[in-house]
Design a protein around this motif. Sequence first.
Motif, short mmCIF file in Angstrom:
data_model
loop_
_atom_site.label_atom_id
_atom_site.label_comp_id
_atom_site.label_asym_id
_atom_site.label_seq_id
_atom_site.Cartn_x
_atom_site.Cartn_y
_atom_site.Cartn_z
N ARG A 135 -26.09 27.52 -98.50
CA ARG A 135 -25.72 28.87 -99.28
C ARG A 135 -26.65 30.02 -99.63
NH1 ARG A 135 -23.68 25.23 -104.54
NH2 ARG A 135 -25.71 24.49 -103.82
N TYR A 136 -27.85 29.45 -99.42
CA TYR A 136 -28.96 30.54 -99.66
C TYR A 136 -29.82 30.81 -98.50
CZ TYR A 136 -27.91 29.07 -104.42
OH TYR A 136 -27.12 28.67 -105.65
N ASP A 139 -31.43 34.41 -97.78
CA ASP A 139 -32.36 34.83 -98.88
C ASP A 139 -33.81 34.35 -98.39
OD1 ASP A 139 -30.54 36.21 -100.29
OD2 ASP A 139 -30.18 34.35 -101.62
N LYS A 193 -36.61 33.20 -104.33
CA LYS A 193 -35.32 33.04 -103.95
C LYS A 193 -34.90 31.79 -103.02
CE LYS A 193 -34.09 37.35 -104.97
NZ LYS A 193 -32.83 37.43 -105.87
N ARG A 195 -33.89 28.10 -101.88
CA ARG A 195 -33.31 27.19 -102.48
C ARG A 195 -33.21 26.03 -101.61
NH1 ARG A 195 -34.53 30.05 -106.07
NH2 ARG A 195 -33.32 30.53 -107.84
#
Length: 220
Positions: A135-136, A139, A193, A195
């Motif tokens: 999902r990250y 980033d 940022k 994760r």
Amino acid sequence: MYADRNAKGTRFNPAGLTAAIAINAAFVAALMFSVPTLIAPPHTDDPLTTYTVPPVKPPPPEKIEKPVTQVNRPTEHITTPIPTVPTNPTTDFTATTDPSPPVGPTIGADPGVTVIDPPLPPPPMTFIEPAVDARYARDFQPIYPAAERRAEREGRVSIRVLIGIDGRVKEAKRLAATSDAFWQVTLDRALSKWRFKPATRGGIPVEAWRTMSLTFVLEG
């Protein structure tokens, strides 16, 4: 008509007639005796019946009985007297059950030493390393340093991060970097940022280290 005058008259001869009759009678008698006599069979209305006569089987051989020798043996009877056991009609018996029987095999009256196997060690705890949270993923790329872009330099950074049970970076270590500018932008992005999915041991989240490598490439 005119009669023959010259014809002579015929005389009757009795002897010739008698001889002729005798000859005829003898001839008839000879015929009667020469013809065989036919006797008709008695008349019957029953039809003719035919059947097959089965062959006669020979009689079975006679069984020869062997003489049986009978031996008379004396029969011995042994009488054992049954002892009389005195019993008390007013005695009450109570059966009890031991709630905790001895563990292990027993021989005879003495159970001996009871051997208890040591408990099995717990199964090894499966360790699963931390992984990037999809999902990250967008980033993770840091901002290209402006000074390095103007100098048209490309770089590479290798960083080791400690990931907490919440998936965030708690600590970072510099392993290698092309320049301080590349390292600084990477560190800032990692702490703010990045994760991860935390590592687990036996299904329980735990802190774990992971090494990440980033490459800075100029486009165009």
